[in-house]
Structure formats: structure tokens, C-alpha cells
Design an enzyme around this catalytic site. Structure first.
Site, short mmCIF file in Angstrom:
data_model
loop_
_atom_site.label_atom_id
_atom_site.label_comp_id
_atom_site.label_asym_id
_atom_site.label_seq_id
_atom_site.Cartn_x
_atom_site.Cartn_y
_atom_site.Cartn_z
N TYR A 52 43.97 57.72 27.57
CA TYR A 52 43.97 58.84 28.51
C TYR A 52 43.50 58.37 29.89
O TYR A 52 42.88 57.32 30.02
CB TYR A 52 43.03 59.94 27.98
CG TYR A 52 43.24 61.28 28.65
CD1 TYR A 52 44.44 61.97 28.49
CD2 TYR A 52 42.25 61.84 29.45
CE1 TYR A 52 44.63 63.20 29.11
CE2 TYR A 52 42.44 63.06 30.07
CZ TYR A 52 43.64 63.73 29.90
OH TYR A 52 43.83 64.95 30.51
N TYR A 236 53.08 67.43 35.56
CA TYR A 236 51.77 67.53 34.90
C TYR A 236 51.69 66.66 33.65
O TYR A 236 50.77 66.81 32.84
CB TYR A 236 51.42 69.00 34.58
CG TYR A 236 52.24 69.67 33.50
CD1 TYR A 236 53.50 70.18 33.77
CD2 TYR A 236 51.76 69.78 32.20
CE1 TYR A 236 54.25 70.79 32.78
CE2 TYR A 236 52.51 70.40 31.21
CZ TYR A 236 53.76 70.90 31.50
OH TYR A 236 54.51 71.49 30.52
#
Lengths: 327, 327
Positions: A52, A236
Site C-alpha cells: 500500500y 482513485y
């Protein structure tokens, strides 16, 4: 109390461990709760593996949202009472059966479907902010999105439909089309080189003023190719793992605006009024069952290994939820 | 009157022809002028070869701006008088010695350097609009641009310096650095993989809030890499011929806004107040000699072949201007 913790980055099924710790009483300004439901999101799994954008501080308890019942409150906490349900929004580490944290991390929850409410603060909030941050939309306006079958994508469909905003929904597999139409998607199409032509046909050439993309790569450019003069595309996510292709002719000659959205940054910067307004709009819709996230399965903390394995599987049909205090 | 015309697309030196036509008297609402100076821009040459975004209707007279002296006015034209100088802004086909067009195509010009005024409506106007359309800038703010030695780039430097806005100027060759510093560029650097680090060092890490790019390709991504959270990059050209590389991490996590600018569209859509405000701000600066475009050479219409050849050469130092009525 029980927590799920990992001391190293790696495959979630291998590195996550159940641990028992003594409970902690709330200090002044704090609240102690027992967690009813907390979801497993793809971003949680990416964070555990170290893929991430932001890395966790180890050892770390994963989990970013949930719903809980208040057990006790510390001095000076007046707006939250023992026995009531609260949303956890703004405190990490929710994969546990009990949590003691500052009162500001909790938002009073109305009666309603607790599992749906437990998943409000990430995907529905993202969909809500995508629909409200970048452009003033009114009933009849057309928008387009990729990965329309994602949790955010399905929320966009439902929230848009509530407001009469019309959606073009792009997916990768034909089999997903009927489900998204049933959910309220006005147009549902599979991605492909001739996307712009098929969108034009399906919408009678209506101007498309806003696009949401979480795929990147070629899909990004194809969405841009469907947009009206002066429209905005919001990125996004990068599900394809490919960098986006950007067509400068569209940016220069068609005045397409390219923007990005990251929920973590919103939580960092949104003031109390902004939060109030965002949650205040969503909570009644979700508590009342007017918009829904699909749920695949529920697991106790003891079955965390099975839970994260299921959450990584392609075949699942909706979210996997941890229910630490289920009977 | 004499006009420069091409009946086919191709190499400008080959397809442009000088042609003689009878003059045309102005009808009601029209103005007849004799052209003093009209520049040759790269976009004109691209349009003649057929490589520009919009193709000309053939046969076509090139040229998009200039300065002229009014010869006579038609009925109902009160604000423009014979003998005065006017800017041609909004009427194409300026490569000629005389022109008859609606009065709205002309803007009264103040006394001052006629050659500088003849080049106001394309490059200085682009620079002015880049600096005023996308973000409120104040003295002390930092911006960055690529191709800083282009006509627009040099105008950006000068207009920014007038307002105390600080510029980082990126060029491809070291030899251009001293000239741009002398023009008022605060920082001038050559492009390269470590651009972001060198910019940070040269600016003491000041936030850079706005970028202008006309190169695309890798340069686009490198400029994005220098920007502050929430900054905007405006693309207005593709000099490298390469598609831009877009770093989605910057768009999503650093909230970089990507926008485009195209002057032709501004002329299509800007209302009278917007035009008045844009020209009104620029004209005194240019008439008064406070900002300047470099001029390489001047040619009569009869030497159009030499003029466009010179305008295509790398070694020239500034603009090539046609002076159809020079003694």
C-alpha cells in the site's frame, strides 16, 4: 481483549496472529467499546503485505472502520453513553473485540442494519465524496465510471440513482451487467477499444461531465475519450497496475480536468463541519437500507486466517466482515 | 492588394504563393486597414503543412494576429477612425497588405512599439492567461515551466517578474541559462532525471504551486514531481511529440490537478469583458516596452519563401515578422 496483529509484512493468512491482552479502562475523554462488526477491505490486505501507499508501523493491528457498542466512557464524555452504538471513523486498528480510544474517533449511530453501518466510513464515504467534491451535479447529468462492480462503484450507482444522476458503468466481464443494471445503473458496458462509440450510442450522445477511474492503464484514456468539453476525470486507484495513458489532445483541446482522490488525505484534512456533512448525508440512507453493500460472509476473530483467505478470492460476492462479539 | 495564399497543404516554402487582388471597400460595420506587421508563428507553419489540431479551409491565407493602420471605416463604425493603429485580434488571414473585416476584429492600439504590439494576441496573451486562469498567484509564490526559452516561456518569465511571482525555468540546453536569468528568471535549470532534487535545492524547498508544460513526454512527469500538494500543472503543447507520462501517485496522493489550455478555444468562448480585461492588462506593458518578444528578422510579402524558411530554422533568435507595407 482479543486483537489481530502482525509483527511483519507478508501474506495476511501467514502473518496475522490472534493475541489476548488485558482490557483498558477509558481515561478522561476516552470511550471503551466492544466491536460488533468490522470489514476486511482490499486496502487492508495490501497494507499487511506492504504494497500500500503508506506502510504500517509494526507491530500493527489492521482495520479502518466498524461499528461498536459503548461499554463505558471516561470523564468529560457527555455525548456518548454506555449501551449505544457508535461508528468507528478515524481510529485505526479495528480488527479486535474491544477498543479504548478518544471520543472523537466515534460517531453516534442510529438504529438500523449494523453490518451495513459498519462499512460506511470507507467505500460509501468515498463514493459520496467522489460525487460531491469535484463538480456540482444535478438530476439528469451523466457520469461514467470504471470498475463499476467494485464496492465503491456499486455505491456510486446507488447514490447517483438516489439523486437522479445517470451513470454509465464500465466493467470487464459481461456477466456483471445484469446485476449492475438491477442496482440502478442506467447504462452498463464492457470495456474495449470502441468504448466511446458504444457510450455515445447508449446515451444518445448526452454530454458526460464527470468520470471516476480506479483501473488506470488504457481504461483511463478510454474513459477520457467519452467525456464532454470541460469534464473532469477523477483517479482513485490503479487496479490494473498500469500507468494511465493520458491523451493530451483531450486535456488541451477538450479541456478535460484530471484530478485525484485519496480518502486517507480527506480524513487528515476534513474539519468537523465537513465530516458532519458527509456522514450526516450518508447515515440515514444506509441505516434505512436505501443503499447497500453486498456481504459475502462473516467470521469471528478466531478464524482470521479463513477470513482473509476468503477476502482475497475472486469468486466472493461482496465484503467479508469480522464479527468479534457474535454469539 | 496582396495576399499570401496556399491552395494545398505542404511545405510552406513550396505551397505559399503571393497573389494580387482588388481592394475591397468596407461595408456597414466594417473597417479597411493596411497591415504594418504580422508575425510568423510555429502554429501557422504547422497549419500550412496540415499538422495542426485544426485544418485550414483551402485555399487559405495564414496569419492570426498583427497591427494595422486604419484606411477607411464603413457606416456605423464610431470607435475606430482612419489613421489610427489597431490590433488584429480575432480575424484570421493576416499575411496580406490590406484587410477589410468587421470592426469587432480590431482593437484600438496605443502609441508604442508597433512590432511588439503586433505580437500581443498570441504568445503574450497565452502567457497572461496561463498566469491568471488556473490559480490565484501572489508575490513570492513559485511556479515552474518547461520550454522556458519559447516565446510564451519568455513572456511568462517577464509577466511573472512584474508581479513578483518567482519562476523555475527548465530548458534543454545549458547555453540558454544566462539569457533567461537576464530576462528575470529566478532559477534556470536544464531538464534531466534529477530535476526535482535540483529544483528543491535551488528554491530552498519552497512549495511550487503551478506548472506550465509545452513539452509533454518525460518532461511532463518530471515537472509533476517538483510540485507541492494540491498544485496544478497546465499542458499547452506537445513539443516533444511524445505522450505525457502521468504519475498517478502524484495525482492521487499529492492531489496534483492536471489541466489544459488552448488559446483558440479562449477566443471562441471569451466574452467582451474577459477580452477587455486580458488585453487591457497587457497592452500598456507591451506598448511601454516593459515586456518584450525577441525579433529575429523582418520580411516583405514578396520574400515569403525566405521568411518561412527562416522561421523554421533552429538558429534564429526570436520571431520572424512580415512587414507588408514597410518602405
Amino acid at each position: 481483549m482479543k486483537i489481530i496483529e502482525h509483527a511483519e509484512l507478508g501474506n495476511p493468512a501467514d502473518v496475522l496472529k490472534l493475541k489476548e491482552l488485558p482490557s483498558r479502562a477509558p481515561e478522561a475523554g476516552e470511550v471503551r467499546v466492544k466491536i460488533i462488526a468490522t470489514p476486511i477491505h482490499p486496502a487492508n490486505l495490501l497494507q499487511i503485505t506492504g504494497q500500500y501507499a503508506s506502510a504500517p508501523q509494526l507491530p500493527s493491528v489492521p482495520g479502518g472502520e466498524g461499528i461498536a457498542e459503548v461499554i463505558e466512557v471516561g470523564d468529560g464524555v457527555d455525548h456518548i453513553k454506555p449501551g449505544q452504538n457508535v461508528l468507528i471513523a478515524g481510529a485505526g486498528g479495528t480488527w479486535r473485540d474491544e477498543m479504548t480510544a478518544p471520543a472523537a474517533a466515534f460517531i453516534p449511530a442510529p438504529p438500523g442494519d449494523v453490518e451495513q453501518l459498519s462499512m460506511l466510513a470507507v467505500n460509501p464515504l468515498t463514493a459520496h465524496l467522489l460525487l460531491t467534491t469535484f463538480r456540482e451535479l444535478k438530476a439528469g447529468d451523466w457520469i461514467i465510471q470504471s470498475a463499476a462492480n467494485s464496492a465503491v462503484g456499486e455505491m456510486v450507482i446507488q447514490l447517483a440513482a438516489q439523486r437522479g444522476i445517470r451513470t454509465v458503468n464500465v466493467v470487464r466481464r459481461e456477466i456483471l451487467v445484469p446485476g449492475l443494471r438491477a442496482l440502478g445503473g442506467d447504462v452498463v458496458l464492457t470495456d474495449g477499444p470502441d468504448l466511446a462509440d458504444r457510450v455515445k450510442e447508449a446515451t444518445d450522445g448526452a454530454p458526460i461531465v464527470l468520470a471516476f477511474d480506479s483501473v488506470a492503464g488504457e481504461t483511463f484514456e478510454r474513459l477520457v475519450g467519452t467525456l464532454a468539453y470541460g469534464a473532469t476525470i477523477v483517479s482513485y486507484g490503479v487496479l490494473s497496475g498500469q500507468p494511465p495513458q493520458l491523451n493530451l489532445a483531450s486535456v488541451i483541446a477538450n479541456d478535460v480536468h484530471v484530478r485525484g482522490f485519496w480518502l486517507a488525505k480527506w480524513y487528515e484534512t476534513a474539519g468537523p463541519d465537513e465530516r458532519q456533512s458527509a456522514f450526516g448525508g450518508l447515515i440515514p440512507l444506509i441505516a434505512g437500507g436505501r443503499i447497500k453493500t453486498r456481504i459475502d460472509s462473516r467470521y469471528p476473530l478466531e478464524e482470521i486466517r479463513e477470513a482473509v483467505t476468503r477476502a482475497s478470492e475472486n469468486g466472493r460476492d461482496g465484503k467479508v466482515i469480522l464479527t468479534p462479539n457474535a454469539a
